[in-house]
Motif scaffolding. Structure first.
Motif, PDB file in Angstrom:
ATOM      1  N   ARG A  13     -15.468  42.029 -51.477  1.00 26.01           N
ATOM      2  CA  ARG A  13     -15.674  41.924 -50.032  1.00 26.01           C
ATOM      3  C   ARG A  13     -16.613  43.050 -49.571  1.00 26.01           C
ATOM      4  O   ARG A  13     -17.775  42.817 -49.303  1.00 26.01           O
ATOM      5  CB  ARG A  13     -14.317  41.984 -49.304  1.00 26.01           C
ATOM      6  N   HIS A 202      -9.101  53.784 -46.554  1.00 20.76           N
ATOM      7  CA  HIS A 202     -10.305  53.076 -46.973  1.00 20.76           C
ATOM      8  C   HIS A 202     -11.466  54.013 -46.668  1.00 20.76           C
ATOM      9  O   HIS A 202     -11.810  54.211 -45.499  1.00 20.76           O
ATOM     10  CB  HIS A 202     -10.375  51.771 -46.154  1.00 20.76           C
ATOM     11  N   ASN A 238     -18.295  52.671 -51.316  1.00 21.71           N
ATOM     12  CA  ASN A 238     -16.875  52.932 -51.079  1.00 21.71           C
ATOM     13  C   ASN A 238     -16.375  53.947 -52.103  1.00 21.71           C
ATOM     14  O   ASN A 238     -17.096  54.330 -53.017  1.00 21.71           O
ATOM     15  CB  ASN A 238     -16.078  51.633 -51.263  1.00 21.71           C
ATOM     16  N   LEU A 520     -16.401  47.226 -42.093  1.00 16.54           N
ATOM     17  CA  LEU A 520     -15.098  47.877 -41.999  1.00 16.54           C
ATOM     18  C   LEU A 520     -15.099  49.202 -42.732  1.00 16.54           C
ATOM     19  O   LEU A 520     -15.528  49.273 -43.849  1.00 16.54           O
ATOM     20  CB  LEU A 520     -14.035  46.963 -42.607  1.00 16.54           C
TER      21      LEU A 520
HETATM   22 ZN   LIG Z   1     -15.616  49.470 -45.775  1.00 15.67          ZN
END
Ligand SMILES: [Zn+2]
Length: 520
Positions: A13, A202, A238, A520
Motif C-alpha cells: 500500500r 507508522h 517508510n 498516510l
Molecule cells: Zn505512510
C-alpha cells in the motif's frame, strides 16, 4: 519476559505509492504470498477505492493468502469504507483501516473543518466500519503534529466507537526519537482505554529517523509497527521492516521485545520486492544491501577469517543470504538447471521453466560460466515479465570513438518481424530510438541504472529503467552479458508494460480524485 511486537507490513500500500512501482494483480499476490512466508502479522494489501484494479488485487490477496490479517485502507467516508470492507471480506481475518487527519494543518487546510466536526467524522467512520468488519484500525493522520489534548480525545472517542487498533503516524517524517517516544509514553498514561487496544505507529523517513522513531515508540509501549520491505514508500520511504526486526533481535537484551518474523526469508523477500517493483536496493543498505556483509579492508578480512564475530554482529546465512558456488555452463542440461534452481530456492511451473531454460542457454552461449547470482537474475526477470507485445529478435550496434552510433533492431510482434535503425547520442540512446520508431510510441527516459550481477569481466549486466509515456511512468528490467542489449531489453520491457496496460497514455493513479489523500 518479553513482549510480542506486531509487524504490520504496508509494502503493498504505502510502498506501492512510489512512482513507477505499481504492481499488477499477479505480482501483488506473489509478494503477499512471500510476506505470509516471512510471517508478518498484518498485510496491508492496498487502497481499494483508488482504482478498480487495486480493488481486484486486494480481493485476490484476501481470498488466497492465508495466515496474516489482510487489511485495506479507507478514508473516513462511507463509500471508501464500503469498498475496503468488500475487498477484504473473504479474508481469514479481515481488517478495515480508516484514517483521518488530526493535526490543525490537516483539519483546516485539507478537510476544511474544525476539530469538533473532524472528531465526529472519525467516530462515525469507525462505527460505520464496525458494522461491516469486526476488526477496525483508526489512524490519526499527521498524529505527531497534532495537539496532544485533542489527540487524546480523538483516540478515546474512536476506541469507544469500536476501533481495536489505534495508529499514530509520523506522516511527514518530522518527529525525533526522544519526542516521539515521549508522545507514545504520554498517550499510554493519558488514555487508559489504550490498555484494551493495540497501539500502533507508522513512521516516515524524511529525516532518516523512521526506524529510530519506531524503536523509540516500541520502548515506550507501542505494540504494532507499520513498515515496508527495503523501507520503500512515499518520498524518502517508510520504516524498514528488516531493520526494525533485526534491531529487536540483535539487541534483545535492551528491548525484551520479539517479532514473529521468519528472518530466514528476509533476503528473499527483499530481492523479490526490489525486482517486482523495480526499485534497486542501495548497496550500503543495512541488512539487505549487497555490501552489508562484505568486508573490504585487509584488517577486517583477516579478522573475519580468524573468527567471524570479530567484525560481524549478525550472520548473513540467518537472513537467507547464501554464498552459492554453483556454476553451470551451456552444456548443462535441463536436469542440472532444475537441480540448481532448487538449491537457490526456486521451483518453477513448466511453462516458466522452459522460458528460463531458453534464456539460460542464450546467455550461457555467450558467457562461459553461469553462477547462482546470474541464475537468480535470469529467473527473477522471467518470473516478473509482463505479456510481451514485442519481443527482441535481434540487435546490432555500430559505435566507436569517432562515429555517430547506429543501432539496428528487429522486434517480433504476432509472428511478424519489424526491423529499423536509428542513430543516437550513444549506442544505448540509438537502440532506444529504434524501439520508439518500431513501436510508434515515444517515451522519455526518467531513470537508468546499470549494474553487474556478479564479479569479473564477463559479468551479466542488469539494467533497470523508468520510462515516461504520456503522464505515466513504466519501469523495465533486462539482463545480458552485453550491457547495451541489457539496456535495450529493459527499455522494451517498460514498453511491454505500457502495452499490457492497454497502451493508453493517460491511465495514471494520481489522476484519480482520491490519490492526493494517499499520503498516510
Ligand atoms: Zn505512510
Amino acid at each position: 519476559m518479553s513482549r510480542k511486537i506486531h509487524i504490520f507490513d504496508t509494502t503493498l500500500r504505502d510502498g506501492e505509492q512510489v512512482p513507477g512501482a505499481k504492481l499488477n494483480k499477479k505480482q501483488k499476490l506473489e509478494i503477499a504470498q512471500q510476506l505470509a512466508k516471512l510471517n508478518v502479522d498484518i498485510i496491508e494489501a492496498g487502497f481499494p477505492c483508488s482504482s478498480p484494479g487495486d480493488f481486484d488485487a486486494v480481493k485476490a490477496v484476501a481470498q488466497q493468502v492465508k495466515g496474516p490479517v489482510i487489511a485495506a485502507l479507507a478514508r473516513a467516508v462511507k463509500e471508501d469504507i464500503d469498498i475496503a470492507a468488500e475487498a477484504v471480506r473473504e479474508a481469514e481475518r479481515p481488517r478495515v483501516h480508516v484514517f483521518l487527519g488530526s493535526s490543525d494543518i490537516h483539519i483546516q487546510k485539507k478537510l476544511r473543518r474544525d476539530r469538533e466536526s473532524a472528531l465526529d467524522m472519525a467516530v462515525e467512520a469507525v462505527k460505520y466500519s464496525r458494522n461491516l468488519c469486526d476488526e477496525v484500525e483508526f489512524s490519526t493522520e499527521d498524529g505527531s503534529r497534532t495537539d496532544f489534548e485533542y489527540l487524546c480525545r480523538i483516540i478515546e472517542a474512536t476506541i469507544q466507537a469500536g476501533a481495536r487498533i489505534i495508529n499514530v503516524p509520523d506522516t511527514v517524517g518530522y518527529a525525533l526519537p526522544e519526542e516521539f517516544g515521549d508522545l507514545i509514553h504520554r498517550l499510554r498514561e493519558k488514555v487508559p482505554s489504550l490498555d484494551r487496544s493495540v497501539l500502533s505507529v507508522h513512521c516516515h523517513n524524511d529525516l532518516g529517523l523512521a526506524v529510530s522513531n519506531s524503536i523509540a515508540a516500541i520502548r515506550n509501549g507501542a505494540d504494532q509497527v507499520e513498515c515496508t520491505v527495503n523501507g520503500i514508500g512515499e518520498r524518502a520511504g517508510n520504516a524498514s521492516l528488516e531493520e526494525i526486526v533485526m534491531v529487536l533481535k540483535t539487541r534483545f537484551e535492551n528491548y525484551h521485545a520479539t517479532t514473529g518474523i521468519n528472518v530466514g526469508e528476509i533476503y528473499r523477500t527483499s530481492r523479490m520486492v526490489s525486482r517486482l517493483m523495480n526499485i534497486p536496493v542501495q548497496p550500503n543498505k543495512a541488512i539487505v544491501g549487497s555490501n552489508a556483509f562484505s568486508h573490504s579492508s585487509g584488517i577486517h578480512q583477516d579478522g573475519i577469517l580468524k573468527d567471524r564475530t570479530t567484525y560481524e554482529i549478525m550472520k548473513p546465512e540467518d537472513l537467507g543470504i547464501k554464498q552459492e558456488s554453483i556454476v553451470l555452463t551451456a552444456r548443462s542440461g535441463r536436469a542440472a538447471l532444475r537441480h540448481c534452481l532448487g538449491e537457490i530456492g526456486f521451483s518453477l511451473d513448466p511453462e516458466v521453466f522452459e522460458r528460463v531454460y531458453n534464456r539460460f542457454i542464450d546467455v550461457a552461449d555467450r558467457k562461459k560460466d553461469i553462477a547462482a547470482e546470474d541464475l537468480k537474475s535470469i529467473v527473477e526477470i522471467e518470473v516478473s515479465k509482463v505479456p510481451e507485445t514485442y519481443r527482441m529478435h535481434n540487435l546490432q550496434i555500430m559505435s566507436g570513438t569517432k562515429m555517430v552510433p547506429i543501432a539496428s533492431v528487429t522486434l517480433e510482434r504476432d509472428g511478424q518481424l519489424h526491423t529499423d535503425s536509428a542513430t543516437g547520442d550513444g549506442p544505448v540512446d540509438a537502440a532506444f530510438n529504434v524501439i520508439e520508431r518500431i513501436t510508434g510510441v515515444s517515451g522519455k527516459l526518467r531513470d537508468y541504472d546499470l549494474k553487474a550481477v556478479t564479479m569479473g569481466r564477463d559479468a551479466l549486466g542488469e539494467a533497470m529503467v523508468r520510462v515516461q509515456i504520456g503522464n505515466t511512468l513504466y519501469s523495465g528490467i533486462g539482463s545480458s552479458p552485453d550491457v547495451i542489449e541489457a539496456s535495450a531489453r529493459a527499455y522494451l520491457n517498460a514498453y511491454n508494460r505500457y502495452f499490457a496496460n492497454g497502451g493508453v497514455e493517460n491511465v495514471q493513479i494520481s489522476d484519480s480524485p482520491v490519490s492526493t489523500d494517499r499520503k498516510l
